[in-house]
Design an enzyme around this catalytic site. Structure first.
Site, PDB file in Angstrom:
ATOM      1  N   ASN A 259       0.855  -1.206   0.047  1.00 36.60           N
ATOM      2  CA  ASN A 259       0.067   0.006   0.132  1.00 36.60           C
ATOM      3  C   ASN A 259       0.908   1.203  -0.255  1.00 36.60           C
ATOM      4  O   ASN A 259       1.691   1.514   1.021  1.00 36.60           O
ATOM      5  CB  ASN A 259      -0.873  -0.179   1.492  1.00 36.60           C
ATOM      6  CG  ASN A 259      -1.684   1.213   1.218  1.00 36.60           C
ATOM      7  OD1 ASN A 259      -1.285   2.375   0.834  1.00 36.60           O
ATOM      8  ND2 ASN A 259      -3.130   1.244   1.736  1.00 36.60           N
TER       9      ASN A 259
ATOM     10  N   GLU B 186      -3.908   1.948  -2.788  1.00 36.44           N
ATOM     11  CA  GLU B 186      -4.142   3.490  -2.472  1.00 36.44           C
ATOM     12  C   GLU B 186      -3.234   4.266  -3.315  1.00 36.44           C
ATOM     13  O   GLU B 186      -2.520   4.927  -3.099  1.00 36.44           O
ATOM     14  CB  GLU B 186      -3.771   3.663  -1.158  1.00 36.44           C
ATOM     15  CG  GLU B 186      -4.908   3.436   0.056  1.00 36.44           C
ATOM     16  CD  GLU B 186      -4.985   4.061   1.175  1.00 36.44           C
ATOM     17  OE1 GLU B 186      -5.365   5.370   1.187  1.00 36.44           O
ATOM     18  OE2 GLU B 186      -4.250   3.671   2.263  1.00 36.44           O
TER      19      GLU B 186
ATOM     20  N   ASP C  45      -3.887  -5.085   0.876  1.00 34.85           N
ATOM     21  CA  ASP C  45      -4.445  -4.276   2.248  1.00 34.85           C
ATOM     22  C   ASP C  45      -5.648  -4.809   2.724  1.00 34.85           C
ATOM     23  O   ASP C  45      -6.761  -4.298   2.293  1.00 34.85           O
ATOM     24  CB  ASP C  45      -4.364  -2.798   2.074  1.00 34.85           C
ATOM     25  CG  ASP C  45      -4.472  -1.884   3.252  1.00 34.85           C
ATOM     26  OD1 ASP C  45      -5.023  -2.873   4.363  1.00 34.85           O
ATOM     27  OD2 ASP C  45      -4.527  -0.659   3.486  1.00 34.85           O
TER      28      ASP C  45
ATOM     29  N   ASN D 185      -7.018  -4.326   5.532  1.00 31.02           N
ATOM     30  CA  ASN D 185      -7.557  -3.774   6.904  1.00 31.02           C
ATOM     31  C   ASN D 185      -8.154  -4.441   7.948  1.00 31.02           C
ATOM     32  O   ASN D 185      -9.156  -4.323   8.524  1.00 31.02           O
ATOM     33  CB  ASN D 185      -8.516  -2.876   6.278  1.00 31.02           C
ATOM     34  CG  ASN D 185      -7.896  -1.571   5.814  1.00 31.02           C
ATOM     35  OD1 ASN D 185      -6.941  -1.007   6.690  1.00 31.02           O
ATOM     36  ND2 ASN D 185      -8.308  -0.784   4.656  1.00 31.02           N
TER      37      ASN D 185
ATOM     38  N   ASP E 193      -1.536  -6.216   6.148  1.00 31.28           N
ATOM     39  CA  ASP E 193      -1.230  -6.433   4.709  1.00 31.28           C
ATOM     40  C   ASP E 193      -0.862  -8.033   4.573  1.00 31.28           C
ATOM     41  O   ASP E 193      -0.182  -8.356   5.395  1.00 31.28           O
ATOM     42  CB  ASP E 193      -0.476  -5.549   4.266  1.00 31.28           C
ATOM     43  CG  ASP E 193      -0.705  -4.058   4.342  1.00 31.28           C
ATOM     44  OD1 ASP E 193      -1.041  -3.518   3.249  1.00 31.28           O
ATOM     45  OD2 ASP E 193      -0.351  -3.445   5.442  1.00 31.28           O
TER      46      ASP E 193
ATOM     47  N   ASP F 115       2.822   4.740   5.047  1.00 35.08           N
ATOM     48  CA  ASP F 115       2.694   4.299   6.335  1.00 35.08           C
ATOM     49  C   ASP F 115       2.632   2.735   6.315  1.00 35.08           C
ATOM     50  O   ASP F 115       2.296   2.145   7.478  1.00 35.08           O
ATOM     51  CB  ASP F 115       1.255   4.859   6.885  1.00 35.08           C
ATOM     52  CG  ASP F 115       0.185   4.895   6.017  1.00 35.08           C
ATOM     53  OD1 ASP F 115      -0.044   4.651   4.800  1.00 35.08           O
ATOM     54  OD2 ASP F 115      -1.115   5.211   6.447  1.00 35.08           O
ATOM     55  N   HIS F 116       2.566   1.970   5.067  1.00 32.69           N
ATOM     56  CA  HIS F 116       2.461   0.523   5.105  1.00 32.69           C
ATOM     57  C   HIS F 116       3.940   0.227   4.525  1.00 32.69           C
ATOM     58  O   HIS F 116       4.645   0.798   3.736  1.00 32.69           O
ATOM     59  CB  HIS F 116       1.576   0.035   4.235  1.00 32.69           C
ATOM     60  CG  HIS F 116       0.105   0.328   4.561  1.00 32.69           C
ATOM     61  ND1 HIS F 116      -0.725  -0.829   4.793  1.00 32.69           N
ATOM     62  CD2 HIS F 116      -0.638   1.378   4.565  1.00 32.69           C
ATOM     63  CE1 HIS F 116      -1.862  -0.327   4.993  1.00 32.69           C
ATOM     64  NE2 HIS F 116      -1.973   1.153   4.967  1.00 32.69           N
TER      65      HIS F 116
END
Length: 256
Positions: free
Chosen positions: A8, A35, A146, A148, A217, A246-247
């Site tokens: 991501n 994303e 991802d 989530n 992930d 951020d991933h």
DNA sequence: ATGGTAGTTCAACTA
């Protein structure tokens, strides 16, 4: 050897240099990106082509967006859940030879009980049907992205603090275990891993520096593909760079 | 219980 990764990137426009640098070092065969936050017409296809990768993408302005870059061409491209008309671009399926790839950006859900949470659970219910059909068609299937969803408390830096939140709720975890029940294998857990291994850390409150993260992930493989999995690991190197996603990427290697 | 940061876009939304 076939190296497949998921990342991501939180905006392909911002992260393109990091992704290109990472491709040169990691040399994956197939990478699922989430994303991307860009319409298909503006996706940096040419930059990836010059790096030796072909692109398929399913994007939109500002939010969401998925893409798969690969050294070999894609076939059988699917961009939507057949039973769930959705303006949000969150799914991309393609076949690469004998292997089918499902790239997912599962909704975040915002908060348990919210409209977005209900949408997440609906989306997951329709995804289950799609995966059931793909598993019936393809012996070698990888489902990655991802999710989530942090499947277990060991995937959460502070389970008590996260109790009652999205990403860890029982209903979301039940969907993850429905994937497992279908015969999909969590490649990361095939191997001994360090405790407190995460793939996402909040930008806020120095999440990465304190390793306050979640493992959300994932790379899942059909049993016949998982038999060939030799390595599965999280590459935290890109998360340490200036202006990171951020991933972190997750990488799996198959002896195929 | 709130706020902390980042990306897109330029006020507010999403994560």
């Amino acid at each position: 050897m076939l190296k497949i990764a998921t990342w991501n990137v939180n905006s392909i426009r911002v992260r393109l240099p990091q992704v290109l640098d990472w491709l040169a070092v990691a040399a994956p065969d197939i990478v699922a990106l989430q994303e991307t936050k860009i319409v298909n017409e503006l996706f940096p296809v040419e930059e990836f082509r010059q790096a030796g990768y072909q692109t398929i993408c399913n994007g939109q302005k500002t939010y969401n967006g998925v893409a798969i870059i690969s050294k070999t061409p894609a076939s059988d491209v699917v961009t939507d859940l057949p039973t769930f008309p959705d303006p949000q671009k969150r799914l991309l399926h393609a076949r690469y030879g004998d292997i089918a790839v499902v790239n997912l950006y599962i909704p975040n859900g915002m908060a348990v009980g919210s409209d977005k949470y209900a949408y997440k659970l609906d989306w997951l219910t329709q995804l289950q049907q799609f995966l059931y059909e793909r598993l019936g068609q393809m012996r070698l299937l990888v489902v990655l992205g991802d999710f989530n969803i942090a499947p277990a408390d060991e995937d959460v830096h502070d389970p008590a603090a996260w109790q009652g939140s999205v990403l860890v709720s029982p209903a979301e975890r039940a969907h993850f275990f429905q994937f497992i029940d279908k015969g999909l294998v969590d490649c990361y857990r095939l191997f001994k891993q360090e405790v407190h291994s995460f793939t996402w850390w909040d930008y806020r409150a120095a999440g990465f520096a304190r390793n306050h993260g979640l493992r959300i992930d994932h790379i899942l493989a059909s049993r016949q593909l998982a038999e060939h999995c030799k390595i599965c690991r999280i590459d935290t190197a890109p998360r340490k760079l200036e202006r990171p996603s951020d991933h972190a990427p997750v990488i799996a290697v198959f002896d195929l």
